[in-house]
Design an enzyme around this catalytic site. Structure first.
Site, PDB file in Angstrom:
ATOM      1  CG  HIS B  88     -13.930   5.295   2.882  1.00 31.44           C
ATOM      2  ND1 HIS B  88     -13.463   4.866   3.991  1.00 31.44           N
ATOM      3  CD2 HIS B  88     -13.534   5.541   1.857  1.00 31.44           C
ATOM      4  CE1 HIS B  88     -11.903   5.626   3.743  1.00 31.44           C
ATOM      5  NE2 HIS B  88     -11.887   5.741   1.995  1.00 31.44           N
ATOM      6  CG  ASP B 167      -4.911  -1.502   3.334  1.00 28.13           C
ATOM      7  OD1 ASP B 167      -4.533  -1.365   2.473  1.00 28.13           O
ATOM      8  OD2 ASP B 167      -5.218  -0.778   4.458  1.00 28.13           O
ATOM      9  NE  ARG B 174      -0.941   2.761  -2.651  1.00 33.10           N
ATOM     10  CZ  ARG B 174      -2.532   2.592  -1.539  1.00 33.10           C
ATOM     11  NH1 ARG B 174      -2.697   2.194  -1.209  1.00 33.10           N
ATOM     12  NH2 ARG B 174      -2.995   3.565  -2.840  1.00 33.10           N
ATOM     13  CB  SER B 189      -6.037   1.010   0.100  1.00 36.32           C
ATOM     14  OG  SER B 189      -5.641   1.292   1.797  1.00 36.32           O
ATOM     15  CE  LYS B 193      -8.405   0.660   4.926  1.00 31.85           C
ATOM     16  NZ  LYS B 193      -7.089   1.910   5.413  1.00 31.85           N
TER      17      LYS B 193
END
Lengths: 443, 443
Positions: B88, B167, B174, B189, B193
């Site tokens: 990520h 999420d 948000r 978040s 995932k």
């Protein structure tokens, strides 16, 4: 249809600013409130802003700007003459002081414009209480409100959507997002409505203790300072008394019973604490109105309205002007009163140590004398009478409090009696100091 | 239809608790998230809670509980074998490292499940970029996703509503309530995932600087620590690199151009910074997968996939499996590329001092290579090529960057050129130190 948002500011940026504990300018606050009131800014954005305001705080300038923005969202009354003085209490168990101090002050020449609320949470509402008097109308137009004030010197109506609609919308949101008990937000909510009522001075009764929204004396004083400081920004004189709400005010709790106790107090037969508080608040109203130059002189003047009957007379004038039967003052059987009495007797000898005061309000709701949800009917005829105060000596078997109820309510009464005994009232074998009513003052 | 709310907890009380900086229990967090996802808790209550979480913070146990609640709101993939490693990146200008490191790692025997996002704010999205290759399908079912991963060792799809729907709903809120940049909220978040994708280890590229969401190195490190610590709670190994995003990564910014640069990097002709970062991230994936015992050995292994062409081969396998033409690797004319080039020449001699990196992303949007609003089409053919890095010496008249655009865009190009010169790129007469790519690491 929501208006198009002006692009002077940006919703996100303003929430972000307050989140970072930065100060918002008056124009930023005005822009935010205007766009929320008109429906352009969403509830979920306002609630994020309110939480940021709650946690990060607002200084006196921001609080004044918020007050101003909410004030300007609705109609604003204007009265000529500096003798228009308003009163606000943060509310508590058995608080019926408005019914006493308003006629007293009016009898002294003060003009008292009262826009009052209904019951909220565990506390009863002034409007609900006066409606125990059959026919009394609290839904008057602002025009009628002004006319009656000028004519009689006192008038009492319920909240109207014309005054500070922004506050109404924001309050409903605060109520479900845990953002009620913030001093700047409470200040703006109270002051926007009070300023809209057009008074030239304000007397505040800020209560703390188990029967008030503020549990802590320090918080009550902080709110008092915030209210007085905000008032000054709008060139309004103010006085705030910090008062104890750890036991019921007076003896009666419940609608008809509180009206009767108010009338008795106007006749000079009221309980000591209620009489003291009502006279002191009324004396400050007389002082702020400029009728007397010193509080000592004002105190003498307000006392006289009880002994000469002029305060009671003003109360009757108000009843008559708003559709209530003034004869109620001499004939309490005109009020709805439940038939049955059940009395809690002291289970042991000793001294009254404390009351868990907010529970009294919740037990009154259980008895039918308050609302569980918004649209519930109130039973004005039920109530409690407390025979003892903190510090009072009791002998085993002495009556401590009485429940006034209907014959059909035996089961709920039994439960209430048990809770009063076990959860509300504590007796001590040792001597207990009585509570002082007025503990501090902010000018 | 919203489900009936369970009365295990109370919305108001939980918001109030976090508002007061108290710790929420895992069951309280799970209850709140479940009831928000199912529509029982309103947006305006969730946004108040998010703001309270943002300001008052969440500890590692609360963050893990929030992650878990969001993870459990959707489907969870399970893969057998510890060689499934996810990656990520927090995103930045010109970040195309996924296209390079995934085939490298896959060529080493790592299984790389990629569920990637679209462009957000000033940064481009991995899914948008790969769609520059005609026919490439990113909308696969989770079943197809699993099959391709098992078969080829790498697969790239877009976000799906099946994974962590809580999420998705919370992120949208948000985004409009200024509660994005909170480390616990970002952590939950990302991790919800990533955990749902079933990987057994995760490598993070946490970027900081003018072209990243985190502007500050300290914040980036705090996020890295939070991600790694949360991963450990779920028994997932992780490594996070803290990397500089104060200048574009590589040279190309814009969809087709970034794909070409990725392919060139896989061929061994990539820019130094992009090559270094991709190899290092891939090496840690190899290490976490247990293929090598030391990072040094893993570094040697990943480099070999470039020289022996196996990484490029894996990239072609992925293209073919998902409907893209693998011949693009040898024929860039298969990609959409705009015809015109306009180059910014150095207005004076000196050294490249800095880039205002996020503005580059916004200027790409102006050129058509990004979305102003959610439903905009992206022009994959336009882009920027930066010829210089911070610290590079330039002579007056040297090309600094080139805009690739359509003939019809002369006006917007003129404006972009001026902004690149005046607002984005700063030259200095004094020597400037080059920026280090990888500045820190959290394991």
């Amino acid at each position: 249809m929501p208006k198009k948002i002006s692009n002077e500011f940006n919703v996100y940026t303003l929430i972000d600013k307050k989140k970072k504990k930065e100060k918002l300018s008056p124009t930023e606050i005005k822009w935010f409130i205007e766009n929320y009131t008109s429906g352009v800014i969403a509830d979920y954005q306002m609630s994020a802003m309110l939480m940021a305001m709650f946690i990060q705080g607002m200084d006196i300038q921001e609080t004044a700007a918020l007050t101003d923005a909410m004030l300007e969202s609705g109609e604003q009354l204007k009265f000529v003459g500096k003798n228009v003085i308003d009163k606000h209490s943060t509310g508590g168990i058995g608080d019926k002081a408005s019914f006493i101090l308003a006629p007293i002050a009016a009898a002294c020449g003060v003009k008292v414009p009262m826009i009052a609320g209904r019951g909220l949470g565990f506390t009863g509402g002034t409007v609900d209480k006066i409606e125990a008097i059959e026919g009394f109308k609290t839904a008057l137009s602002l025009k009628e409100f002004q006319n009656l004030l000028n004519k009689n010197g006192l008038v009492l109506i319920g909240q109207t959507p014309d005054i500070a609609p922004a506050d109404r919308k924001i309050y409903a949101l605060r109520d479900v997002t845990a953002t009620i008990d913030s001093i700047p937000l409470i200040t703006a909510s109270i002051m926007s409505k009070k300023l809209a009522e057009g008074a030239n001075g304000m007397v505040f009764d800020i209560k703390y203790g188990s029967g008030a929204f503020m549990k802590d004396k320090k918080d009550a004083k902080a709110l008092a300072k915030s209210l007085i400081a905000t008032g000054k920004r709008f060139k309004k004189k103010g006085v705030a008394l910090i008062t104890d709400m750890n036991q019921p005010l007076g003896q009666a709790v419940g609608h008809s019973h509180e009206i009767i106790e108010s009338i008795e107090t106007l006749k000079g037969n009221g309980p000591e604490d209620l009489t003291e508080l009502s006279l002191e608040l009324a004396a400050y109203m007389v002082l702020l109105a400029g009728i007397d130059k010193t509080i000592e002189k004002a105190r003498i003047r307000v006392k006289k309205t009880i002994t000469d009957g002029s305060a009671l007379e003003k109360f009757k004038v108000m009843l008559k002007a708003q559709g209530g039967n003034p004869e109620v003052v001499d004939d309490y059987s005109l009020l709805p009163i439940a038939d049955e009495h059940t009395t809690l007797l002291a289970p042991k000898s000793g001294y009254v140590k404390s009351f868990v005061n907010d529970k009294i309000g919740l037990l009154l709701i259980d008895l039918g004398g308050g609302r569980k949800s918004k649209d519930d009917e109130i039973d004005h005829s039920v109530g409690f009478v407390f025979h003892k105060k903190v510090g009072d000596q009791v002998k085993k078997g002495d009556p401590i409090m009485t429940i006034v109820h209907h014959a059909s309510q035996v089961n709920v009464v039994a439960k209430i009696l048990e809770k009063m005994n076990k959860e509300v009232i504590t007796l001590s074998s040792q001597k207990v100091k009585p509570l002082k009513m007025i503990v501090d003052k902010v000018i």
